[in-house]
Design a protein around this motif. Structure first.
Motif, PDB file in Angstrom:
ATOM      1  N   ASP A  51      -4.353   8.901   6.493  1.00 56.92           N
ATOM      2  CA  ASP A  51      -3.031   9.540   6.424  1.00 56.92           C
ATOM      3  C   ASP A  51      -2.297   9.536   7.769  1.00 56.92           C
ATOM      4  O   ASP A  51      -1.232  10.135   7.899  1.00 56.92           O
ATOM      5  N   ASP A  52      -2.865   8.853   8.771  1.00 56.72           N
ATOM      6  CA  ASP A  52      -2.244   8.781  10.098  1.00 56.72           C
ATOM      7  C   ASP A  52      -1.334   7.557  10.147  1.00 56.72           C
ATOM      8  O   ASP A  52      -1.729   6.472  10.578  1.00 56.72           O
ATOM      9  N   HIS A  53      -0.100   7.719   9.687  1.00 55.40           N
ATOM     10  CA  HIS A  53       0.808   6.581   9.604  1.00 55.40           C
ATOM     11  C   HIS A  53       1.154   6.034  10.986  1.00 55.40           C
ATOM     12  O   HIS A  53       1.271   4.815  11.174  1.00 55.40           O
ATOM     13  N   ALA A  54       1.310   6.925  11.966  1.00 54.70           N
ATOM     14  CA  ALA A  54       1.598   6.462  13.323  1.00 54.70           C
ATOM     15  C   ALA A  54       0.434   5.643  13.866  1.00 54.70           C
ATOM     16  O   ALA A  54       0.630   4.607  14.524  1.00 54.70           O
ATOM     17  N   GLY A  55      -0.790   6.109  13.586  1.00 56.62           N
ATOM     18  CA  GLY A  55      -1.968   5.373  14.029  1.00 56.62           C
ATOM     19  C   GLY A  55      -2.085   4.010  13.371  1.00 56.62           C
ATOM     20  O   GLY A  55      -2.454   3.017  14.014  1.00 56.62           O
ATOM     21  N   MET A  56      -1.737   3.934  12.096  1.00 58.73           N
ATOM     22  CA  MET A  56      -1.788   2.656  11.386  1.00 58.73           C
ATOM     23  C   MET A  56      -0.747   1.690  11.960  1.00 58.73           C
ATOM     24  O   MET A  56      -1.018   0.497  12.129  1.00 58.73           O
ATOM     25  N   LYS A  57       0.431   2.200  12.288  1.00 57.92           N
ATOM     26  CA  LYS A  57       1.455   1.340  12.894  1.00 57.92           C
ATOM     27  C   LYS A  57       0.989   0.827  14.262  1.00 57.92           C
ATOM     28  O   LYS A  57       1.269  -0.319  14.625  1.00 57.92           O
ATOM     29  N   ARG A  58       0.273   1.683  14.991  1.00 55.19           N
ATOM     30  CA  ARG A  58      -0.261   1.246  16.289  1.00 55.19           C
ATOM     31  C   ARG A  58      -1.252   0.102  16.113  1.00 55.19           C
ATOM     32  O   ARG A  58      -1.244  -0.872  16.877  1.00 55.19           O
ATOM     33  N   LEU A  59      -2.103   0.186  15.071  1.00 50.39           N
ATOM     34  CA  LEU A  59      -3.071  -0.880  14.826  1.00 50.39           C
ATOM     35  C   LEU A  59      -2.376  -2.188  14.467  1.00 50.39           C
ATOM     36  O   LEU A  59      -2.816  -3.267  14.873  1.00 50.39           O
ATOM     37  N   VAL A  60      -1.299  -2.090  13.702  1.00 52.86           N
ATOM     38  CA  VAL A  60      -0.542  -3.284  13.330  1.00 52.86           C
ATOM     39  C   VAL A  60      -0.050  -4.016  14.574  1.00 52.86           C
ATOM     40  O   VAL A  60      -0.169  -5.247  14.697  1.00 52.86           O
ATOM     41  N   ALA A  77      -0.812   6.670  -2.626  1.00 53.99           N
ATOM     42  CA  ALA A  77       0.050   7.732  -3.147  1.00 53.99           C
ATOM     43  C   ALA A  77       0.888   8.365  -2.045  1.00 53.99           C
ATOM     44  O   ALA A  77       1.979   8.880  -2.308  1.00 53.99           O
ATOM     45  N   ALA A  78       0.393   8.310  -0.815  1.00 51.80           N
ATOM     46  CA  ALA A  78       1.115   8.906   0.315  1.00 51.80           C
ATOM     47  C   ALA A  78       2.113   7.950   0.951  1.00 51.80           C
ATOM     48  O   ALA A  78       2.781   8.311   1.929  1.00 51.80           O
ATOM     49  N   GLY A  79       2.215   6.718   0.436  1.00 49.55           N
ATOM     50  CA  GLY A  79       3.243   5.806   0.909  1.00 49.55           C
ATOM     51  C   GLY A  79       2.874   4.928   2.079  1.00 49.55           C
ATOM     52  O   GLY A  79       3.760   4.422   2.778  1.00 49.55           O
ATOM     53  N   LEU A  80       1.565   4.679   2.306  1.00 52.19           N
ATOM     54  CA  LEU A  80       1.176   3.839   3.439  1.00 52.19           C
ATOM     55  C   LEU A  80       1.704   2.409   3.286  1.00 52.19           C
ATOM     56  O   LEU A  80       2.082   1.780   4.279  1.00 52.19           O
ATOM     57  N   THR A  81       1.756   1.903   2.053  1.00 52.29           N
ATOM     58  CA  THR A  81       2.299   0.556   1.845  1.00 52.29           C
ATOM     59  C   THR A  81       3.728   0.477   2.368  1.00 52.29           C
ATOM     60  O   THR A  81       4.102  -0.480   3.067  1.00 52.29           O
ATOM     61  N   ASP A  82       4.549   1.464   2.045  1.00 51.92           N
ATOM     62  CA  ASP A  82       5.942   1.480   2.490  1.00 51.92           C
ATOM     63  C   ASP A  82       6.028   1.457   4.019  1.00 51.92           C
ATOM     64  O   ASP A  82       6.858   0.753   4.595  1.00 51.92           O
TER      65      ASP A  82
END
Length: 430
Positions: A51-60, A77-82
């Motif tokens: 659920d850490d969207h900022a962290g996932m963007k950093r990995l990208v 369901a929390a919108g990570l794909t978006d």
């Protein structure tokens, strides 16, 4: 290409194992991953929560990710794909809007009703009293479901009216499943045999997979509470054939088209949990990702390069996956008490498999035991053993031979996974 795999369970262990086998995968980053996934040499583990969207963007950005594969239902369901698509990443997994097929049973049931996709009659309630009145008027058996995500445990197949009423109180009044139980869906009980039928989907592109059958109940004889799944096998020979073709034509393809019509096209694994009734297949529920433990018996049978297959689907290229003729069987080893409360930290060691090529341990709720050799439990479903063999009978026999090599204090597993298909085969041979 560099790939981000999101998740940490047995399904993601199987996905990492299969992705790592691809010649197209340069680096596979798994977040949050697990100790077991970290033992796949081709994988890099990053402790970033789902659920850490900022962290996932950093990995990208850090790893120059080109393709993301999202395993569990919660981040979908929390919108990570978006979030990842906004970063320019190709994602194999539905958007938040499309993931409602799983995250809202009401959304899924209304969609099926609107587009004539066969399913059980139903009604949704947000208050206990009208739900109880509905149950009393319809009688039992009847099915009570928490509307939202409940990790496979929010479905109560009530054999009596009293049991159904208790389920309604548990969900709506006692908040047994948190926000997932803000409303309930009460369904007609369907009689028949269950079948898991999954497909790779992108818009109107639908590529069916081989079938599987899960065993949801906790205990032998298919009794006890529902779980996330205690074992599975593939194929399901007695339910393939005409039922499979009918399910593809009346359920999977219409569902993909319905999502297009609704303006929420679906991309990812569309999983139809089916009941094969005397009137044909009907949908019990849709999931928006690989089943767990179904992934652990379907992916080992996939001979095609998984990364290439996902890219072909995303690019809407014609593709026909190649599947092994071998059968695959898997049995889950779980913590005592699961799916209720259980203790963590129980040490255990793994037995020796017959062949690393045909048998794999896929870990879920486990961590490396830093105090001694082996592992410790860290969840309900701890691991499963998946076995490929020429026949289902052989696959199950080899699986149980390995699990039977040792005692499992603090753990348990069902010793009758696959009993329906094995009994059917034995009866035919007599």
């Amino acid at each position: 290409m560099n790939i981000l795999l999101v998740g940490s369970g047995g399904r993601e262990h199987a996905l990492a194992w299969k992705l790592a086998d691809s010649d197209l995968a340069d680096e596979i980053v798994v977040a949050p991953g697990s100790d077991a996934i970290g033992q796949i040499l081709e994988c890099t583990i990053e402790d970033v929560k789902e659920d850490d969207h900022a962290g996932m963007k950093r990995l990208v950005e850090q790893y120059d990710i080109e393709l993301a594969v999202i395993g569990p239902e919660a981040p979908l369901a929390a919108g990570l794909t978006d979030v990842l698509q906004a970063e320019g990443v190709r994602v194999f997994g539905p958007t938040k809007a499309a993931a409602q097929l799983e995250s809202s049973k009401t959304f899924a049931k209304e969609l099926m009703k609107k587009y004539g996709i066969p399913t059980a009659d139903f009604k949704q309630f947000t208050e206990a009293e009208p739900a109880i009145s509905y149950i009393r008027s319809h009688g039992a058996p009847i099915v009570v479901k928490a509307d939202g995500l409940a990790a496979g445990k929010g479905v109560i197949v009530a054999e009596t009216v009293d049991e159904a009423i208790r389920a309604v109180h548990d969900i709506l009044d006692d908040n047994a499943f948190g926000d997932a139980g803000s409303s309930v869906v009460i369904e007609e009980y369907l009689s028949g045999e269950e079948l898991s039928f999954m497909a790779f989907v992108h818009g109107s592109t639908v590529i069916p997979m081989v079938t599987a059958q899960d065993h949801k109940r906790a205990y032998e004889g298919d009794i006890g509470p529902n779980t996330g799944g205690m074992g599975a096998y593939s194929p399901v020979p007695h339910l393939d054939g005409k039922w499979l073709q009918e399910a593809e034509e009346s359920i999977l393809r219409p569902a993909a088209e319905a999502m297009m019509q609704e303006g929420v096209p679906f991309t990812g694994v569309l999983y139809a949990g089916l009941m094969i009734t005397e009137n044909g297949p009907k949908v019990i529920e849709f999931n928006a990702r690989f089943g767990d433990p179904e992934a652990q018996v379907v992916l080992p049978r996939l001979k095609s390069d998984l990364v290439q297959l996902l890219l072909d689907v995303l690019d809407e290229r014609e593709t026909t996956p190649e599947w092994s003729d071998c059968a695959c069987a898997a049995v889950v080893v779980a913590s005592e008490g699961y799916p209720g409360s259980y203790e963590k930290g129980q040490p255990f060691t793994m037995p020796m498999t017959r062949s690393n090529e045909t048998q794999q341990f896929f870990h879920a709720g486990s961590v490396v035991n830093s105090e001694q050799v082996g592992w410790k439990t860290a969840g309900g479903r701890v691991f499963l053993l998946s076995t490929q063999a020429p026949t289902l009978e052989e696959a199950f026999s080899l699986t149980y031979d390995v699990l039977g090599q040792k005692e499992w204090p603090g753990l348990f597993y069902r010793r009758d996974i696959g009993h329906r298909v094995i009994n059917r085969s034995e009866n035919k041979s007599q």
